[in-house]
Design an enzyme around this catalytic site. Structure first.
Site, PDB file in Angstrom:
ATOM      1  N   HIS A 157     -10.722   9.672   1.188  1.00  0.00           N
ATOM      2  CA  HIS A 157      -9.465   9.368   1.889  1.00  0.00           C
ATOM      3  C   HIS A 157      -8.246   9.589   1.005  1.00  0.00           C
ATOM      4  CE1 HIS A 157     -11.079   7.502   5.634  1.00  0.00           C
ATOM      5  NE2 HIS A 157     -12.164   7.511   4.881  1.00  0.00           N
ATOM      6  N   ASP A 365      -0.349  10.851  -1.825  1.00  0.00           N
ATOM      7  CA  ASP A 365      -1.037  10.118  -0.758  1.00  0.00           C
ATOM      8  C   ASP A 365      -2.057  11.056  -0.123  1.00  0.00           C
ATOM      9  OD1 ASP A 365      -1.534   8.037   1.019  1.00  0.00           O
ATOM     10  OD2 ASP A 365       0.589   7.713   1.486  1.00  0.00           O
TER      11      ASP A 365
HETATM   12  C1  GDG Z   1      -5.784   5.413   2.712  1.00  0.00           C
HETATM   13  C2  GDG Z   1      -5.116   6.583   1.992  1.00  0.00           C
HETATM   14  C3  GDG Z   1      -4.974   7.793   4.172  1.00  0.00           C
HETATM   15  C4  GDG Z   1       0.366  -1.350   7.038  1.00  0.00           C
HETATM   16  N1  GDG Z   1       1.021  -2.517   7.079  1.00  0.00           N
HETATM   17  C5  GDG Z   1       0.584  -3.151   8.166  1.00  0.00           C
HETATM   18  C6  GDG Z   1      -0.357  -2.353   8.797  1.00  0.00           C
HETATM   19  N2  GDG Z   1      -0.485  -1.247   8.085  1.00  0.00           N
HETATM   20  C7  GDG Z   1      -1.373  -0.142   8.459  1.00  0.00           C
HETATM   21  C8  GDG Z   1      -0.585   1.041   8.944  1.00  0.00           C
HETATM   22  C9  GDG Z   1      -1.564   2.175   8.725  1.00  0.00           C
HETATM   23  C10 GDG Z   1      -2.331   1.685   7.512  1.00  0.00           C
HETATM   24  O1  GDG Z   1      -2.111   0.302   7.370  1.00  0.00           O
HETATM   25  C11 GDG Z   1      -1.866   2.360   6.230  1.00  0.00           C
HETATM   26  O2  GDG Z   1      -2.426   3.641   6.208  1.00  0.00           O
HETATM   27  P1  GDG Z   1      -1.961   4.775   5.226  1.00  0.00           P
HETATM   28  O3  GDG Z   1      -2.629   6.015   5.643  1.00  0.00           O
HETATM   29  O4  GDG Z   1      -0.479   4.854   5.290  1.00  0.00           O
HETATM   30  O5  GDG Z   1      -2.333   4.316   3.749  1.00  0.00           O
HETATM   31  P2  GDG Z   1      -3.595   3.653   2.915  1.00  0.00           P
HETATM   32  O6  GDG Z   1      -3.777   2.242   3.264  1.00  0.00           O
HETATM   33  O7  GDG Z   1      -3.272   3.891   1.480  1.00  0.00           O
HETATM   34  O8  GDG Z   1      -4.885   4.519   3.357  1.00  0.00           O
HETATM   35  C12 GDG Z   1      -4.188   7.328   2.941  1.00  0.00           C
HETATM   36  C13 GDG Z   1      -5.770   6.648   4.768  1.00  0.00           C
HETATM   37  O9  GDG Z   1      -6.582   5.987   3.794  1.00  0.00           O
HETATM   38  C14 GDG Z   1      -6.693   7.130   5.881  1.00  0.00           C
HETATM   39  O10 GDG Z   1      -7.526   8.145   5.436  1.00  0.00           O
HETATM   40  O11 GDG Z   1      -4.073   8.264   5.137  1.00  0.00           O
HETATM   41  O12 GDG Z   1      -3.631   8.456   2.301  1.00  0.00           O
HETATM   42  O13 GDG Z   1      -4.386   6.137   0.844  1.00  0.00           O
HETATM   43  O14 GDG Z   1      -2.455   2.297   9.801  1.00  0.00           O
HETATM   44  O15 GDG Z   1      -0.214   0.854  10.271  1.00  0.00           O
HETATM   45  N3  GDG Z   1      -0.990  -2.678   9.929  1.00  0.00           N
HETATM   46  C15 GDG Z   1      -0.673  -3.876  10.489  1.00  0.00           C
HETATM   47  N4  GDG Z   1       0.221  -4.728   9.914  1.00  0.00           N
HETATM   48  C16 GDG Z   1       0.886  -4.407   8.782  1.00  0.00           C
HETATM   49  O16 GDG Z   1       1.714  -5.178   8.296  1.00  0.00           O
HETATM   50  N5  GDG Z   1      -1.287  -4.246  11.631  1.00  0.00           N
END
Ligand code: GDG
Length: 482
Positions: A157, A365
């Site tokens: 990821h 990322d």
């Molecule tokens: C890893 C990789 C890759 C955030 N704050 C809240 C909340 N979130 C949710 C967002 C989103 C998720 O968390 C964050 O996803 P990201 O993709 O931005 O980042 P990582 O956590 O680092 O994920 C990344 C991912 O895996 C998938 O392969 O894209 O590059 O690092 O869904 O909405 N959700 C809620 N409350 C919050 O306060 N409900």
């Protein structure tokens, strides 16, 4: 076709408390398994005094969930240690933050053995196994040692690092060779796939076939780029829910006619939060006409707070946000609303929709799902503007966003201004193009593409093609779901 067995460090099934605040991986797997009857295996997140290896099972919707507890030493050496203090910073090109301790290596190896020992007896002959992320790179090797001959795929990821950076990891070669025991290795981007292929040819002396597969010591492993997406339909429903609408109204009321710039991230140094705050400070310094007409809301959910680098970052963000507000706030205007709590997914959808600018500026990322969620939550007739880092995997697909270099405050400050004043016609055109991409490349396509590639006939790679599984066609008796 047998079942799909998904393996990840933590298991957070749909409906589990806390799902949604747990990060992108949990969100994506919950969505991918929703329509698939299968088994999700991983760590419960709990530690017991002594490791027992006991598998606890339960059923959540169509999904059987099986977890094991780890012990405290595992948590420190494997999870806080090798996963979060060694591999995470290294793969995000933060060699300055990476710790290399032999006890971490040992903990990582031990937990992967423990996972394999607990999982192997649950695997039936026709099951496919799909392992997720950097915590579990050696898992296929450990399963193979225990006689598992099934198809095993791996998806990373996070970004794959450049060769020079990876070679700063002690025993990097061992780690990559273990990865080649999978049948299929999936990356988020072409950039990561190429970096991996480059390592295999230039450091290991292997070859890359015309199809892009890697060959080393007579073994062939399939490689692909499978960009992850969001569950668009699910997100649309969240955005249309009564909760989202209430939050949207509440947000709009609190904006009192001001425009909102929004950031939503786990509190993590890879997300470029400190650089983003400084870029916003620059924007305020450069744009006197915008003072009191805009504000920036940053939701930064706490994450990995047992790791020092995260505690340090939090302290720095507290200081920078305090400084910006101290310098610019007036009696009835706060330029930066900085929030450390997490919100429900439907609440979040309402907040996204109210924002005029979505500011997504990670320094590095794997993909970044927030960028896609922000787009999916917009009003088609009056959408906001996405500002996206060139170093997010999502930038390979989302070039209709305003693409910025997150290391340059001036670039980001300029893009913020451009986003805030962009005419509606241009916003609609850009948004339509972004939304078409988000819809076309959703999480189901990601899952289906990966699993189809995993099912392709073997050509001398992964495991020796010699079923049967020692455990036969059925689950061992005693494997029951609660
Ligand atoms: C890893 C990789 C890759 C955030 N704050 C809240 C909340 N979130 C949710 C967002 C989103 C998720 O968390 C964050 O996803 P990201 O993709 O931005 O980042 P990582 O956590 O680092 O994920 C990344 C991912 O895996 C998938 O392969 O894209 O590059 O690092 O869904 O909405 N959700 C809620 N409350 C919050 O306060 N409900």
């Amino acid at each position: 076709m047998g079942r799909l067995i998904v393996v990840s460090n933590r298991v957070q099934a749909p409906g589990d408390a806390g799902v949604g605040s747990a990060g992108g991986l949990a969100m994506a797997l919950a969505a991918a398994l929703r329509e698939h009857s299968g088994l999700w295996f991983g760590w419960s997140g709990q530690t017991s005094e002594a490791f027992t290896g006991k598998v606890t099972t339960r059923r959540v919707g169509a999904v059987n969930v099986a977890t094991i507890d780890l012990d405290e030493q595992d948590r420190q050496e494997y999870y806080n240690g090798y996963a979060n203090k060694t591999l995470w910073p290294l793969f995000h090109h933060r060699t300055d933050l990476a710790s290399y301790e032999r006890s971490f290596d040992a903990g990582y190896a031990r937990v992967n053995e423990r996972f394999a020992a607990a999982l192997a007896p649950l695997v039936a002959r026709d099951d496919m196994i799909w392992v997720h992320d950097y915590h579990l790179i050696p898992l296929a090797r450990e399963l193979r040692k225990r006689g598992v001959r099934n198809r095993i795929g791996f998806f990373l990821h996070i970004p794959w690092p450049s060769r020079r950076v990876l070679t700063s990891l002690p025993r990097h070669q061992e780690l990559v060779e273990a990865l080649l025991d999978y049948d299929l290795i999936g990356f988020q981007t072409v950039d990561s796939r190429e970096a991996f292929q480059g390592y295999v040819t230039d450091t290991l002396g292997g070859a890359v076939s015309a199809a892009g597969d890697v060959e080393l010591l007579g073994r062939r492993t399939r490689i692909g780029a499978f960009p992850i997406g969001i569950d668009v339909e699910d997100f649309r429903q969240a955005a249309a829910s009564a909760t989202a609408q209430t939050v949207h109204k509440r947000m709009r009321r609190s904006m009192t006619g001001r425009k909102m710039i929004l950031g939503v991230d786990r509190l993590d140094y890879s997300k470029g939060l400190e650089e983003r705050f400084l870029a916003y400070e620059q924007f305020l310094a450069d744009n006197a006409d915008q003072i009191e007409n805009v504000f920036f809301l940053q939701i930064a959910t706490l994450s990995r707070d047992e790791v020092e680098a995260y505690q340090d970052l939090r302290a720095r963000l507290d200081a920078v946000s305090g400084r910006i507000n101290g310098a610019y706030a007036t009696i009835d205007w706060v330029p930066l609303r900085y929030v450390n709590r997490s919100y429900r997914r439907d609440e979040l959808a309402g907040v996204y929709r109210a924002a005029h600018v979505g500011l997504v500026t990670p320094l590095r990322d794997g993909m970044n799902l927030v960028a896609k969620e922000y787009v999916a939550a917009q009003d088609p007739d009056d959408p906001g503007v996405l500002i996206l880092s060139q170093f997010a995997g999502a930038a390979e697909q989302m070039d209709a966003a305003l693409i910025v270099n997150p290391f340059s405050r001036e670039d980001v400050a300029e893009a913020i201004r451009r986003g805030l004043v962009m005419p509606k016609a241009e916003r609609v055109v850009r948004w339509r193009e972004l939304m078409d991409g988000v819809e076309a490349q959703g999480v189901s396509l990601w899952r289906d593409d990966f699993l189809m590639a995993l099912l392709e006939p073997r050509s001398g790679g992964g495991a020796p093609a010699e079923p049967p599984s020692p455990f036969g066609e059925r689950l061992p008796s005693g494997y029951a779901t609660a």
